[in-house]
Write an enzyme that holds these catalytic residues in place. Structure first.
Site, PDB file in Angstrom:
ATOM      1  N   ASP A  78       1.034  -1.222   0.185  1.00 26.46           N
ATOM      2  CA  ASP A  78      -0.320  -0.207   0.353  1.00 26.46           C
ATOM      3  C   ASP A  78       1.181   1.295   0.054  1.00 26.46           C
ATOM      4  O   ASP A  78       0.168   1.916  -1.062  1.00 26.46           O
ATOM      5  CB  ASP A  78      -0.438   0.141   0.904  1.00 26.46           C
ATOM      6  CG  ASP A  78      -2.034   1.526   0.803  1.00 26.46           C
ATOM      7  OD1 ASP A  78      -2.979   1.361   0.452  1.00 26.46           O
ATOM      8  OD2 ASP A  78      -1.947   1.555   2.060  1.00 26.46           O
ATOM      9  N   ASP A  82       1.403   3.991  -3.259  1.00 28.64           N
ATOM     10  CA  ASP A  82       0.760   5.672  -3.152  1.00 28.64           C
ATOM     11  C   ASP A  82       2.055   6.404  -3.289  1.00 28.64           C
ATOM     12  O   ASP A  82       2.400   7.396  -3.987  1.00 28.64           O
ATOM     13  CB  ASP A  82       0.317   6.010  -1.302  1.00 28.64           C
ATOM     14  CG  ASP A  82      -0.778   4.957  -0.497  1.00 28.64           C
ATOM     15  OD1 ASP A  82      -1.380   4.899  -1.803  1.00 28.64           O
ATOM     16  OD2 ASP A  82      -1.173   5.344   0.162  1.00 28.64           O
TER      17      ASP A  82
END
Length: 170
Positions: A78, A82
């Site tokens: 994640d 990002d």
């Protein structure tokens, strides 16, 4: 007939790579690859794909908590997704809007602040950078302690970049 021993069915443990939030993470990577491939040829498709990836970022976190599928692999996937999507967008913006020093500075701030937060987390022996219950910093407590406030901050910081790219005259 011989004695047949019946054993209870074994529950297989699901591989962390097949957790629902991680599958959403793979979809985010794919969406970003396609979006950035098309970013100069089709801004509308770019914006739709980038926006879907952004929304999936919130969904994967919700799924991780809902289905108890929180993992270090997922957290790293994640955060790296990002950082890379933000970095790619800021580099593109630095080329579109000259001089691009503002966007390069935002890129350095994004990567530097996340690295410092992760590093300081591990120095204190914690395993999650969002664990701020012992923190004396009111801003960290407000940000990580209130999901609505954190969501607002994420949206407020993330949306101006793709909007400024899509709003740039062709």
């Amino acid at each position: 007939m011989a004695n047949v021993k019946k054993t209870a069915p074994r529950l297989r443990k699901l591989s962390v790579y097949l957790y629902i939030p991680n599958i959403i993470g793979y979809v985010r990577v794919l969406l970003n690859c396609i979006a950035f491939y098309l970013c100069f040829s089709d801004k509308r498709v770019f914006s739709v794909l980038y926006f879907i990836s952004f929304v999936c970022d919130a969904i994967d976190g919700w799924c991780a908590r809902k289905f108890n599928q929180v993992s270090t692999f997922g957290a790293v996937l994640d955060m790296v997704t990002d950082r890379i999507s933000t970095a790619c967008l800021l580099v593109i913006l630095s080329q579109v809007y000259r001089p691009g020093l503002v966007f390069v500075s935002l890129l350095a701030l994004d990567i530097g602040s996340h690295w410092l937060q992760m590093y300081s987390t591990f120095l204190t022996g914690k395993t999650n950078h969002k664990d701020v219950k012992d923190s004396t910093n009111w801003l960290f407590k407000a940000y990580y302690g209130n999901r609505m406030f954190m969501g607002y901050c994420c949206v407020a910081c993330s949306l101006p970049n793709p909007i400024s790219y899509c709003g740039e005259a062709e």
